[in-house]
Design an enzyme around this catalytic site. Sequence first.
Site, PDB file in Angstrom:
ATOM      1  N   ARG A  46      34.400  28.330  38.773  1.00 46.80           N
ATOM      2  CA  ARG A  46      34.644  29.671  39.341  1.00 46.80           C
ATOM      3  C   ARG A  46      35.717  29.552  40.415  1.00 46.80           C
ATOM      4  O   ARG A  46      36.583  30.406  40.561  1.00 46.80           O
ATOM      5  CB  ARG A  46      33.351  30.273  39.921  1.00 46.80           C
ATOM      6  CG  ARG A  46      33.622  31.525  40.747  1.00 46.80           C
ATOM      7  CD  ARG A  46      32.403  32.417  40.959  1.00 46.80           C
ATOM      8  NE  ARG A  46      31.162  31.701  41.146  1.00 46.80           N
ATOM      9  CZ  ARG A  46      30.803  31.060  42.267  1.00 46.80           C
ATOM     10  NH1 ARG A  46      31.572  31.059  43.323  1.00 46.80           N
ATOM     11  NH2 ARG A  46      29.661  30.406  42.322  1.00 46.80           N
ATOM     12  N   TYR A  98      46.742  55.619  36.956  1.00 40.73           N
ATOM     13  CA  TYR A  98      45.977  55.174  35.786  1.00 40.73           C
ATOM     14  C   TYR A  98      44.520  55.604  36.002  1.00 40.73           C
ATOM     15  O   TYR A  98      43.977  55.411  37.100  1.00 40.73           O
ATOM     16  CB  TYR A  98      46.089  53.650  35.684  1.00 40.73           C
ATOM     17  CG  TYR A  98      45.233  53.038  34.621  1.00 40.73           C
ATOM     18  CD1 TYR A  98      45.573  53.134  33.277  1.00 40.73           C
ATOM     19  CD2 TYR A  98      44.070  52.352  34.954  1.00 40.73           C
ATOM     20  CE1 TYR A  98      44.778  52.568  32.298  1.00 40.73           C
ATOM     21  CE2 TYR A  98      43.268  51.785  33.974  1.00 40.73           C
ATOM     22  CZ  TYR A  98      43.628  51.899  32.653  1.00 40.73           C
ATOM     23  OH  TYR A  98      42.827  51.340  31.689  1.00 40.73           O
ATOM     24  N   ASP A 171      51.299  48.588  41.487  1.00 41.36           N
ATOM     25  CA  ASP A 171      50.779  48.242  40.163  1.00 41.36           C
ATOM     26  C   ASP A 171      52.004  48.191  39.240  1.00 41.36           C
ATOM     27  O   ASP A 171      52.568  49.213  38.882  1.00 41.36           O
ATOM     28  CB  ASP A 171      49.772  49.301  39.708  1.00 41.36           C
ATOM     29  CG  ASP A 171      49.182  49.004  38.330  1.00 41.36           C
ATOM     30  OD1 ASP A 171      49.829  48.282  37.544  1.00 41.36           O
ATOM     31  OD2 ASP A 171      48.087  49.509  38.032  1.00 41.36           O
ATOM     32  N   LYS A 196      48.460  43.958  29.203  1.00 42.38           N
ATOM     33  CA  LYS A 196      49.564  44.711  28.626  1.00 42.38           C
ATOM     34  C   LYS A 196      50.760  43.799  28.338  1.00 42.38           C
ATOM     35  O   LYS A 196      50.660  42.953  27.481  1.00 42.38           O
ATOM     36  CB  LYS A 196      49.901  45.885  29.551  1.00 42.38           C
ATOM     37  CG  LYS A 196      48.668  46.615  30.130  1.00 42.38           C
ATOM     38  CD  LYS A 196      47.835  47.341  29.071  1.00 42.38           C
ATOM     39  CE  LYS A 196      46.479  47.797  29.587  1.00 42.38           C
ATOM     40  NZ  LYS A 196      46.504  48.644  30.766  1.00 42.38           N
TER      41      LYS A 196
HETATM   42  C1  LIG Z   1      45.494  49.000  31.768  1.00 45.44           C
HETATM   43  C2  LIG Z   1      45.890  49.291  33.146  1.00 45.44           C
HETATM   44  C3  LIG Z   1      45.066  48.919  34.232  1.00 45.44           C
HETATM   45  C4  LIG Z   1      43.713  48.286  34.021  1.00 45.44           C
HETATM   46  O1  LIG Z   1      43.798  47.020  33.474  1.00 45.44           O
HETATM   47  P1  LIG Z   1      42.609  46.364  32.572  1.00 45.44           P
HETATM   48  O2  LIG Z   1      43.195  45.040  32.219  1.00 45.44           O
HETATM   49  O3  LIG Z   1      42.395  47.271  31.412  1.00 45.44           O
HETATM   50  O4  LIG Z   1      41.406  46.277  33.444  1.00 45.44           O
HETATM   51  C5  LIG Z   1      45.537  49.183  35.504  1.00 45.44           C
HETATM   52  N1  LIG Z   1      46.718  49.784  35.729  1.00 45.44           N
HETATM   53  C6  LIG Z   1      47.523  50.168  34.704  1.00 45.44           C
HETATM   54  C7  LIG Z   1      48.818  50.837  35.012  1.00 45.44           C
HETATM   55  C8  LIG Z   1      47.142  49.936  33.390  1.00 45.44           C
HETATM   56  O5  LIG Z   1      47.936  50.335  32.388  1.00 45.44           O
END
Ligand SMILES: *Cc1c(COP(=O)(O)O)cnc(C)c1O
Length: 380
Positions: A46, A98, A171, A196
């Site tokens: 961890r 988001y 982000d 992504k």
């Molecule tokens: C998908 C996404 C998230 C969340 O990420 P996960 O890996 O699904 O937890 C946060 N911010 C944006 C802009 C996203 O597209």
Amino acid sequence: MKFGTKVIHAGLHPDPETGAVMTPIYQTSTYAQEEPGKHKGYEYARTQNPTRTALENNLAALENGVKAVCFASGMSAMDAVLRLLKPGDEIVASNDLYGGSYRLITSMFEPFGLKAHFVDMTDPKAVKKKINGKTRLLWVETPTNPMLSIVDIKAMAALKKKHPDLLLCVDNTFASPYLQNPLDLGADIVVHSATKYLGGHSDVVMGAVIVKDEALAERLYFIQNAVGAVPGPNDCFLVLRGIKTLHLRVERACKNAGKIAKFLQKHPKVRNVYYPGFKSHPNHDVAKRQMKRYGAMVSFDLMKDDFKQARKVLSNTRLFLLAESLGGVESLIGHPASMTHASIPREERLRVGLTDSLIRLSVGVEDVEDLIHDLERALR
Ligand SMILES: *Cc1c(COP(=O)(O)O)cnc(C)c1O
């Protein structure tokens, strides 16, 4: 190193034991010690795992930070950043965040005493109005989802001048580190959903936080270990592998997206096309300044603006798969009003241009002629 070299080499080296060129998957939960306290830097998985360490070193280099800290998902990465705050602190965030980010702030942190203000961050004056002595965090998303508005990261960083305790977090999921490096533009923290573009093959869920300050990194490592929302070594391997082609994938996807946006703009059944690469886009100049290219996301709505028409298009593409998520090699199509943004009241949606027929594309790396043909047929 330049970007295309960094994705392949930064923070990585052949395995010292065997010479393996690819970072091994250290599938272990613990590490043998020679005598109590005498070990090779790894005690319990961890806390540390060599596959994760390699990925963290690589990610830090891609965003020009000093340290990266990986988490089990994008949401748990954001959760770790919010845990830097305490009850009574305030946060200012985009009003078109988001959905999961909005939910995390309002349903998990506000009940514990955090106060959030949601404003249109394309307007720095509106953000400035919400900043007071209790504000500790500006949370920026750019480009935004699904309207693809662009927030000026440098302008947000300028708001910190009179507030030394204020952290700016971006982000960077929609842009990826290939297109935009927020730390270079004055941000303190970058967050990614590695699910992504970083992973890039729609086969893994992961998150990462990257910072340029050692003390902040230590606080995040403490949270990573204390809370334990860590990714497994197999997933770390997949993201390391995905990153090796990040520059090639995103470059190609952006080129495809530009051509698709132009095709849609000329189509008689299409009303508006949202794409930061158009000169007519309200934040085009900002996008041109802070991004290498204009991204691979395109949204559009239909002349006949209703669910039924949108449903016909969404159900009739063959290559564009109807699915949530984005940033993979394959093209995806989605309907924000009924999928990702269904919980937002209709009037509120319409106010920001998110109409009933709005369709969002995550453009992949296929041959663009086939993608355009697919859309042409579905629109017909
Ligand atoms: C998908 C996404 C998230 C969340 O990420 P996960 O890996 O699904 O937890 C946060 N911010 C944006 C802009 C996203 O597209």
